[in-house]
Scaffold this active site. Sequence first.
Site, PDB file in Angstrom:
ATOM      1  N   ASP A 186      73.430 -18.512 -28.423  1.00 55.49           N
ATOM      2  CA  ASP A 186      72.840 -18.714 -27.310  1.00 55.49           C
ATOM      3  C   ASP A 186      71.944 -17.483 -26.901  1.00 55.49           C
ATOM      4  OD1 ASP A 186      71.023 -20.636 -25.234  1.00 55.49           O
ATOM      5  OD2 ASP A 186      72.546 -19.749 -23.815  1.00 55.49           O
ATOM      6  N   LYS A 187      70.268 -18.036 -26.447  1.00 59.74           N
ATOM      7  CA  LYS A 187      69.387 -16.797 -26.347  1.00 59.74           C
ATOM      8  C   LYS A 187      69.826 -15.943 -24.785  1.00 59.74           C
ATOM      9  CE  LYS A 187      65.108 -17.125 -25.126  1.00 59.74           C
ATOM     10  NZ  LYS A 187      64.879 -16.105 -24.406  1.00 59.74           N
ATOM     11  N   THR A 188      69.199 -16.740 -23.901  1.00 63.15           N
ATOM     12  CA  THR A 188      69.064 -16.487 -22.686  1.00 63.15           C
ATOM     13  C   THR A 188      70.160 -15.758 -21.396  1.00 63.15           C
ATOM     14  OG1 THR A 188      67.529 -18.009 -22.149  1.00 63.15           O
ATOM     15  CG2 THR A 188      68.071 -16.986 -20.675  1.00 63.15           C
ATOM     16  N   THR A 211      67.920 -21.885 -28.646  1.00 62.22           N
ATOM     17  CA  THR A 211      67.363 -21.746 -27.377  1.00 62.22           C
ATOM     18  C   THR A 211      66.961 -23.120 -27.153  1.00 62.22           C
ATOM     19  OG1 THR A 211      65.493 -19.892 -26.234  1.00 62.22           O
ATOM     20  CG2 THR A 211      65.643 -20.859 -28.298  1.00 62.22           C
ATOM     21  N   GLY A 212      66.506 -23.261 -25.131  1.00 62.95           N
ATOM     22  CA  GLY A 212      65.653 -24.176 -24.639  1.00 62.95           C
ATOM     23  C   GLY A 212      64.145 -23.655 -25.295  1.00 62.95           C
TER      24      GLY A 212
END
Length: 191
Positions: free
Chosen positions: A9-11, A157-158
């Site tokens: 996931d990124k964040t 990522t979103g």
Amino acid sequence: RRITAMIFDKTGTLTKGEFGVTRIETLDSDFDKNFLLSRAAALEQNSEHPIAVGVTRKAKESGIEIPRAEEFQAITGKGVEAKVAGRDVKVVSPGYLRDKQIPIPETAYSDAAETVVFVLIDEKLAGFIALADEVREESAPAIGAFKQKGIKVLMATGDNEKVAKAVAEKMNLDGYYSEVLPHQKVEIVKE
């Protein structure tokens, strides 16, 4: 030992998850930047989401009074809405605008790895707030270690395509998935 790919996931995982406001732009002469920020912060002040925290922090640092939001509702994976001082206010993702066939303004995207949220007041696009997140110092060495072992490293990522691409290139990832809703991340892992 049989792992061939890792999806991060990124964040808050590859990045610090601490968003700072980089730009605020109004798209309606009836509203100034402070009004836009105060309305967005009214909706975001009770959320722990990193973007919400960034918006609220900016309003507080700017000394802007944050009004109370009523009839708060989440728009699953796309944003939030509430009544603020008798007006309908929404803070939404680009995906929400696309769903509603609202054109995304050209100025919303720069070459920076920014995440942009849009503010709608009484169903009209009033402006947007751009935020940026810092990459964690330990991310690059971790990615390098996986790649050295022949493991592909991907990111889900979103965030929009531009942000995802900028972060993926900066970190030398093997690929990325952008604008992924939370429930879709499980599907990507299964795939």
